[in-house]
Design a protein around this motif. Structure first.
Motif, PDB file in Angstrom:
ATOM      1  N   GLY A 115      32.637  42.124  36.456  1.00 59.03           N
ATOM      2  CA  GLY A 115      33.128  41.143  37.420  1.00 59.03           C
ATOM      3  C   GLY A 115      34.483  41.519  37.986  1.00 59.03           C
ATOM      4  N   ASP A 116      35.445  40.651  37.821  1.00 59.10           N
ATOM      5  CA  ASP A 116      36.776  40.803  38.397  1.00 59.10           C
ATOM      6  C   ASP A 116      37.453  42.086  37.884  1.00 59.10           C
ATOM      7  OD1 ASP A 116      39.325  40.562  39.404  1.00 59.10           O
ATOM      8  OD2 ASP A 116      39.599  38.478  38.773  1.00 59.10           O
ATOM      9  N   SER A 139      40.438  42.972  38.100  1.00 56.34           N
ATOM     10  CA  SER A 139      41.860  42.781  37.776  1.00 56.34           C
ATOM     11  C   SER A 139      42.064  42.059  36.449  1.00 56.34           C
ATOM     12  CB  SER A 139      42.552  41.985  38.889  1.00 56.34           C
ATOM     13  OG  SER A 139      42.046  40.662  38.950  1.00 56.34           O
ATOM     14  N   ARG A 182      45.814  39.867  32.801  1.00 55.81           N
ATOM     15  CA  ARG A 182      45.851  40.265  34.205  1.00 55.81           C
ATOM     16  C   ARG A 182      46.346  41.705  34.252  1.00 55.81           C
ATOM     17  NH1 ARG A 182      43.315  38.404  38.481  1.00 55.81           N
ATOM     18  NH2 ARG A 182      43.680  36.332  37.566  1.00 55.81           N
ATOM     19  N   THR A 213      41.366  48.762  42.625  1.00 61.40           N
ATOM     20  CA  THR A 213      40.779  48.763  43.965  1.00 61.40           C
ATOM     21  C   THR A 213      41.545  49.661  44.921  1.00 61.40           C
ATOM     22  OG1 THR A 213      42.092  46.849  44.698  1.00 61.40           O
ATOM     23  CG2 THR A 213      39.995  46.396  43.614  1.00 61.40           C
TER      24      THR A 213
END
Length: 290
Positions: A193-194, A196, A250, A256
């Protein structure tokens, strides 16, 4: 049209043969880890060159943003070093001690600069390709980092390219980390998923921490030195068994927009590996004599 039909009629068996060969090759390398690794290593130079060309085009359009991030990061590091130097001088009354200790620490490592030529983000088993390989001193199980923090671990190496298992690999990436200035440690795991966000697992229940504190590499493995940034604690959860914490992190590395990295080569790894192997051989010999 008639000529095309005649051609297919005369040569359909060859076309069928080529089609079946392609399908069988795809199935062989896609669903067999060993064959897939061998193929990836042998084809890595060709594929790496294509990735490098496309990466250069992408890098051109993000160069200004990358330079801005590096400038800010360098300024922050300079401020931290200056603060530590002044503080250390106040405590020891020796302005040269810190410089000597810094040089002694850094002399243990060779930093090999490299560029990311391919980086996947959409899979749970993401891989990354960099433009440095065996000829440049890169070897399997070396750590990879960037100006903002941890990136991953070298998995496969060819002469001029290497494949890296990044933090964003759900099944193969588990990096030992610690909460800065706290001593408590755990293992970093990404669930997909994310890109970050990852999670620090198996943090002891007695651990003291606050939201917003930094998580760094622990230095307990021979891959990363201690103190490399990983990210900030954003949220805390109880583990399923209630015996430890799971911390939402985080990540400090922006996967990216990742272009420039360094491969960390620890000169003492070979010595430690040889010592460990000698200890294992000695234990096996004693066990065999019994």
């Amino acid at each position: 049209m008639r000529n095309l039909l005649d051609f297919l009629k005369d040569y359909y068996h060859w076309l069928l043969f080529v089609f079946l060969e392609v399908v069988s090759g795809f199935l062989l390398f896609q669903y067999n880890n060993y064959q897939g690794s061998v193929w990836f290593s042998s084809a890595n130079s060709v594929i790496g060159k294509v990735y490098e060309w496309t990466g250069e085009v992408t890098k051109f359009f993000t160069l200004a943003q990358t330079n801005e991030q590096l400038a800010k990061r360098n300024l922050l590091l300079e401020q931290h070093v200056d603060m530590l130097r002044r503080r250390y001088m106040e405590l020891t009354y020796d302005s040269t001690v810190l410089e000597r200790n810094e040089m002694k620490f850094l002399s243990q490592y060779d930093l090999i600069p490299a560029k990311v030529v391919d980086n996947s983000l959409n899979s749970k088993e993401n891989l990354m390709t960099i433009d440095k390989g065996r000829a440049d001193g890169v070897a399997v199980d070396m750590g990879v980092a960037c100006g903002n923090g941890v990136v991953g671990v070298v998995y496969l190496v060819s002469e001029h390219y290497s494949v890296v298992i990044p933090v964003l690999n759900a099944s193969s990436s588990r990096i030992s980390c610690a909460i800065r200035n706290r001593g408590s440690f755990g293992y970093l795991h990404w669930y997909g998923g994310d890109p970050s966000v990852a999670y620090l697992e198996d943090v002891p229940r007695h651990a003291k921490f606050k939201l917003g504190e930094w998580v760094v590499t622990s230095g307990f493995s021979s891959i990363f030195p201690s103190g490399v940034s990983v990210g900030k604690i954003e949220q805390a959860y109880n583990s399923r068994d209630g015996l430890s914490y799971k911390l939402k992190i985080r990540l400090s590395t922006d996967f990216t927009n990742l272009r420039d990295v360094v491969v960390i080569s620890d000169k003492s790894i070979a010595e430690r590996a040889a010592l460990l192997q000698a200890a294992r051989d000695s234990i096996n010999k004693i066990t065999g004599e019994r």
